[in-house]
Design a protein around this motif. Structure first.
Motif, PDB file in Angstrom:
ATOM      1  N   GLU A  49       8.870  -4.498   6.269  1.00 44.95           N
ATOM      2  CA  GLU A  49      10.542  -4.745   4.954  1.00 44.95           C
ATOM      3  C   GLU A  49       9.983  -3.893   3.605  1.00 44.95           C
ATOM      4  N   VAL A  50      11.117  -3.384   3.356  1.00 47.59           N
ATOM      5  CA  VAL A  50      11.379  -3.112   2.079  1.00 47.59           C
ATOM      6  C   VAL A  50      12.426  -4.087   1.507  1.00 47.59           C
ATOM      7  N   VAL A  51      11.655  -4.862  -0.294  1.00 48.97           N
ATOM      8  CA  VAL A  51      13.014  -5.405  -0.584  1.00 48.97           C
ATOM      9  C   VAL A  51      12.400  -4.919  -2.228  1.00 48.97           C
ATOM     10  N   PHE A  52      13.724  -4.536  -2.571  1.00 52.73           N
ATOM     11  CA  PHE A  52      14.075  -4.428  -3.606  1.00 52.73           C
ATOM     12  C   PHE A  52      13.813  -5.350  -4.899  1.00 52.73           C
ATOM     13  N   LYS A  53      13.616  -5.285  -5.813  1.00 53.60           N
ATOM     14  CA  LYS A  53      12.356  -6.807  -7.047  1.00 53.60           C
ATOM     15  C   LYS A  53      13.579  -7.115  -7.666  1.00 53.60           C
ATOM     16  N   SER A  54      15.035  -6.386  -7.576  1.00 46.39           N
ATOM     17  CA  SER A  54      16.753  -6.528  -8.552  1.00 46.39           C
ATOM     18  C   SER A  54      17.521  -6.510  -7.636  1.00 46.39           C
ATOM     19  N   PRO A  55      18.915  -7.057  -7.700  1.00 51.07           N
ATOM     20  CA  PRO A  55      20.254  -6.359  -7.157  1.00 51.07           C
ATOM     21  C   PRO A  55      20.613  -5.597  -8.276  1.00 51.07           C
ATOM     22  N   ARG A  56      20.061  -5.096  -9.606  1.00 45.70           N
ATOM     23  CA  ARG A  56      19.811  -3.599 -10.157  1.00 45.70           C
ATOM     24  C   ARG A  56      19.155  -2.497  -9.395  1.00 45.70           C
ATOM     25  N   SER A  57      18.483  -2.710  -9.212  1.00 49.34           N
ATOM     26  CA  SER A  57      17.016  -1.912  -8.022  1.00 49.34           C
ATOM     27  C   SER A  57      18.292  -0.774  -6.780  1.00 49.34           C
ATOM     28  N   ALA A  58      18.575  -2.394  -6.514  1.00 49.64           N
ATOM     29  CA  ALA A  58      19.145  -1.944  -4.815  1.00 49.64           C
ATOM     30  C   ALA A  58      20.381  -1.299  -4.854  1.00 49.64           C
ATOM     31  N   ILE A  59      21.209  -1.935  -6.025  1.00 51.33           N
ATOM     32  CA  ILE A  59      22.423  -0.965  -6.247  1.00 51.33           C
ATOM     33  C   ILE A  59      22.407   0.165  -6.625  1.00 51.33           C
ATOM     34  N   LEU A  60      21.117   1.273  -7.438  1.00 50.06           N
ATOM     35  CA  LEU A  60      21.165   2.461  -8.356  1.00 50.06           C
ATOM     36  C   LEU A  60      20.356   2.738  -7.081  1.00 50.06           C
ATOM     37  N   ALA A  61      19.508   2.926  -5.378  1.00 50.19           N
ATOM     38  CA  ALA A  61      19.001   3.460  -4.999  1.00 50.19           C
ATOM     39  C   ALA A  61      19.983   2.861  -3.697  1.00 50.19           C
ATOM     40  N   LEU A  62      20.892   2.330  -3.681  1.00 54.41           N
ATOM     41  CA  LEU A  62      20.790   2.367  -2.252  1.00 54.41           C
ATOM     42  C   LEU A  62      22.871   2.975  -2.426  1.00 54.41           C
ATOM     43  N   LEU A  63      23.149   2.709  -3.934  1.00 53.25           N
ATOM     44  CA  LEU A  63      24.237   3.789  -3.987  1.00 53.25           C
ATOM     45  C   LEU A  63      24.069   5.301  -4.241  1.00 53.25           C
ATOM     46  N   GLY A  64      22.798   5.993  -4.222  1.00 52.06           N
ATOM     47  CA  GLY A  64      22.061   7.246  -4.378  1.00 52.06           C
ATOM     48  C   GLY A  64      22.139   7.334  -5.715  1.00 52.06           C
ATOM     49  N   LEU A  65      21.906   6.811  -6.115  1.00 58.64           N
ATOM     50  CA  LEU A  65      22.822   7.050  -8.386  1.00 58.64           C
ATOM     51  C   LEU A  65      20.593   6.697  -8.719  1.00 58.64           C
ATOM     52  N   GLN A  66      19.674   6.206  -7.824  1.00 56.80           N
ATOM     53  CA  GLN A  66      18.237   6.537  -7.762  1.00 56.80           C
ATOM     54  C   GLN A  66      17.789   7.154  -6.305  1.00 56.80           C
ATOM     55  N   SER A  67      16.756   7.977  -5.849  1.00 57.57           N
ATOM     56  CA  SER A  67      16.951   8.230  -4.157  1.00 57.57           C
ATOM     57  C   SER A  67      15.779   6.541  -4.733  1.00 57.57           C
ATOM     58  N   VAL A  68      14.827   6.380  -3.001  1.00 66.17           N
ATOM     59  CA  VAL A  68      14.810   5.354  -2.533  1.00 66.17           C
ATOM     60  C   VAL A  68      12.937   5.676  -3.067  1.00 66.17           C
ATOM     61  N   SER A  69      12.567   7.277  -3.275  1.00 69.01           N
ATOM     62  CA  SER A  69      11.660   7.522  -3.061  1.00 69.01           C
ATOM     63  C   SER A  69      11.511   7.151  -4.812  1.00 69.01           C
ATOM     64  N   ALA A  70      12.414   7.510  -5.501  1.00 76.22           N
ATOM     65  CA  ALA A  70      12.104   6.805  -6.580  1.00 76.22           C
ATOM     66  C   ALA A  70      11.672   5.854  -7.163  1.00 76.22           C
ATOM     67  N   ALA A  71      12.313   5.145  -6.265  1.00 81.25           N
ATOM     68  CA  ALA A  71      12.503   2.968  -6.652  1.00 81.25           C
ATOM     69  C   ALA A  71      10.696   3.018  -5.649  1.00 81.25           C
ATOM     70  N   PHE A  72      10.267   3.528  -4.676  1.00 81.83           N
ATOM     71  CA  PHE A  72       8.711   3.284  -4.995  1.00 81.83           C
ATOM     72  C   PHE A  72       8.393   3.914  -6.237  1.00 81.83           C
ATOM     73  N   LEU A  73       7.630   4.834  -6.678  1.00 82.76           N
ATOM     74  CA  LEU A  73       7.336   5.369  -7.592  1.00 82.76           C
ATOM     75  C   LEU A  73       7.798   4.504  -8.723  1.00 82.76           C
ATOM     76  N   GLU A  74       8.688   4.171  -8.565  1.00 85.03           N
ATOM     77  CA  GLU A  74       9.213   3.152 -10.145  1.00 85.03           C
ATOM     78  C   GLU A  74       8.350   1.753  -9.552  1.00 85.03           C
ATOM     79  N   ASN A  75       7.873   1.340  -8.840  1.00 84.12           N
ATOM     80  CA  ASN A  75       7.589   0.038  -8.028  1.00 84.12           C
ATOM     81  C   ASN A  75       8.950  -0.853  -7.894  1.00 84.12           C
ATOM     82  N   ARG A  76      10.068  -0.404  -8.148  1.00 81.59           N
ATOM     83  CA  ARG A  76      10.379  -1.407  -7.555  1.00 81.59           C
ATOM     84  C   ARG A  76      11.178  -1.751  -6.676  1.00 81.59           C
TER      85      ARG A  76
END
Lengths: 388, 165
Positions: free
Chosen positions: B76-103
């Protein structure tokens, strides 16, 4: 210096560094509220004087370990971690102290999580940043200068049945105190000294050049690289040089802080694959792959290479500084000569038939994500062929 | 509002992954890393909406919005905050980037997480226009058009196979 739009940095633990630092262990334990620690001791230390030194220090400090656990194989499996936790609970311990190489410290970190979380199975603590809650008093004392495990948020243990390594990553895994005392590393044989030293160098170089590098991880990486360059050859030529031993221990610690906050790259992806498939020691895989991978990454890391050239040749004007990768090649060659390390994968006993399996393992490794250059499976195979 | 957006986007992401799983060998290759019985869950935030991709005993994949309890077969992958989730899920930040930034946090076996990251990255490359996404590296080339993937995902969402595992 490039500042990423967002980054996280976990500050390293309290550090006691220098000859005699070990003597402060009882004070540190009492400060943490620990009177009856479980002492986890590397079985390899039994041929050294370190266990008796440690016993004397604890006795003088009126700390009596409630249990001592030494049944720790290299790359301990999960079942050993659970056995350590069971011993802790059965003996009524109130803290955990581990003394040993990276593998023993990693086992201790995993056990600390199991104990702190009250988990009854390993599944309860597996993951990345998934652990929440308070932790027990925890002190780590490395006896090698390579993994920097005492300063990292990572623990690697092996799966009992699947013969694979499993990673746990959480900032909660850091000890409250780490102790670097040159008396702990002075008896390391040359091969292990060299391989672990190259491991520390690889940690810092990959942390510096990787996609997840940040200004703080960078500072720690550069300091580690400078120390390895200045002291690794010295400890190989003069193993009893305690100042150089201490500098290498500090380099490993700094490299640990660095990569723990910015990850490693493809050298580690391939190294983990080689370890799993060919059972090569981790430090040897780093020594064999570091240069080929950095050469492959070169287009993306030119600016870092210039900084590194300045770091390793500070007295030369920029126009006369040798290329960093050439300097690194000479440095590795010298280390190989002193410690009689293999220069190619084939010399290390790897067969060409094993390479595709190594690629498959590397392809699953999270470190690939942070390598400065994106790599395909074909690239990974080419890198292995180049090091063969 | 954030919960609704995350739930819709996760549903669409799941449908996109299933479409690509049928049409793109790269997605097939990533998903073969998982044994039958595995479940891959992407949760927007702790207690937030979830996408559960599950592999049945026969090897067929389904996508649903009911999570499975954590266990040895579940990652299970869980975003640390709604902001990080929305950024990644809407493609404004890739999921790879979310991983790299520990989000994100990962619960479960880290050794099988990378194929999931690559799979989501591949899906994002097909579901979002290039000018919209801000990947940390290069996006994988598309083998289906943007429109083709969208139509496929919409058809998937309304097909009888789309169900919770």
């Amino acid at each position: 210096m490039k500042i990423p739009p967002y980054f996280e940095f976990t500050s390293p633990p309290r550090l006691l560094a220098g000859e005699g630092a070990l003597d402060h262990l009882p004070y540190e334990l009492k400060a943490l509220g620990c009177q009856k620690p479980l002492l986890l001791r590397d079985p390899g230390l039994s041929v050294t004087t370190l266990p008796s030194l440690l016993d004397r220090i604890l006795e003088e400090g009126q700390i009596v370990p409630a249990a001592v656990f030494t049944d720790l194989p290299a790359d301990a499996p999960m079942s050993r971690v659970m056995a350590v936790a069971a011993s802790y609970r059965a003996s009524g311990c109130d803290g955990l102290v581990a003394v040993g190489g990276g593998s023993v410290l990693d086992t201790a970190k995993a056990a600390m999580l199991v104990i702190s979380s009250g988990a009854t199975s390993f599944a309860g603590v597996e993951g990345f940043h998934a652990f929440h809650g308070a932790v027990i008093p925890f002190v780590l004392i490395p006896t090698t200068a390579g993994t920097g495990s005492e300063a990292t948020t990572v623990s690697v243990v092996s799966h009992d049945e699947k013969n694979i390594k499993m990673e746990l990553v959480t900032p909660r895994m850091l000890p409250q105190t780490a102790i670097l005392d040159p008396r702990c590393t002075v008896s390391l044989p040359p091969k292990i000294t060299a391989a672990t030293g190259i491991d520390a160098l690889t940690h810092s170089l990959e942390a510096l050049t990787g996609k997840q590098a940040n200004p703080l991880s960078r500072v720690h990486a550069l300091a580690a690289i400078e120390l390895v360059h200045a002291h690794l050859e010295t400890v190989l030529l003069n193993p009893g040089d305690k100042a150089a031993r201490q500098a290498m221990a500090l380099a490993a610690y700094l490299a640990g802080v660095s990569f723990s906050n910015s990850m490693v790259g493809a050298v580690h992806s391939l190294g983990h694959g080689l370890g799993a498939v060919c059972h090569l020691p981790h430090g040897i895989t780093m020594e064999l792959l570091l240069l080929p991978v950095l050469r492959h990454n070169r287009p993306a890391i030119e600016a870092d290479l210039k900084d590194l050239a300045a770091l390793w040749s500070p007295d030369l004007p920029e126009s006369e500084r040798p290329d960093f990768l050439d300097s690194l090649a000479s440095f590795l060659e010298a280390v190989r000569k002193y410690a009689k390390l293999p220069a190619t994968l084939s010399e290390a006993g790897v067969t060409r038939e094993q390479l595709p399996a190594v690629v498959e393992r590397a392809w699953m490794d999270g470190s690939l994500l942070t390598n400065p250059v994106e790599l395909s499976k074909a690239d990974l195979l080419e890198l292995l062929e180049g090091a063969f | 509002m954030k919960t609704m957006v995350a739930a819709v986007v996760l549903k669409f992401l799941g449908a996109g992954i299933l479409v690509l799983q049928r049409k793109d060998s790269r997605m097939q290759e990533e998903l073969t890393a998982y044994a039958p019985g595995s479940a891959l869950q992407i949760r927007a935030w702790d207690g937030g909406p979830v996408l559960c991709l599950a592999k049945s005993a026969s090897g067929a994949w389904t996508a649903g919005s009911l999570s499975r309890p954590l266990g040895s077969e579940v990652v299970e992958v869980v975003f640390k905050s709604p902001r990080s989730a929305i950024l990644a899920l809407l493609g404004l930040q890739s999921v790879s980037a979310a991983f790299l930034e520990n989000r994100v946090t990962v619960r479960g076996d880290l050794m099988v997480t990378l194929p999931l990251v690559r799979a989501v990255n591949l899906a994002e490359a097909h579901l979002f226009p290039r000018w919209w996404t801000k990947p940390i590296g290069t996006l994988p080339p598309r083998r289906l058009t943007l429109m083709g993937t969208w139509f496929g995902a919409l058809a998937q969402l309304f097909s009888p196979q789309e169900r919770s595992p």
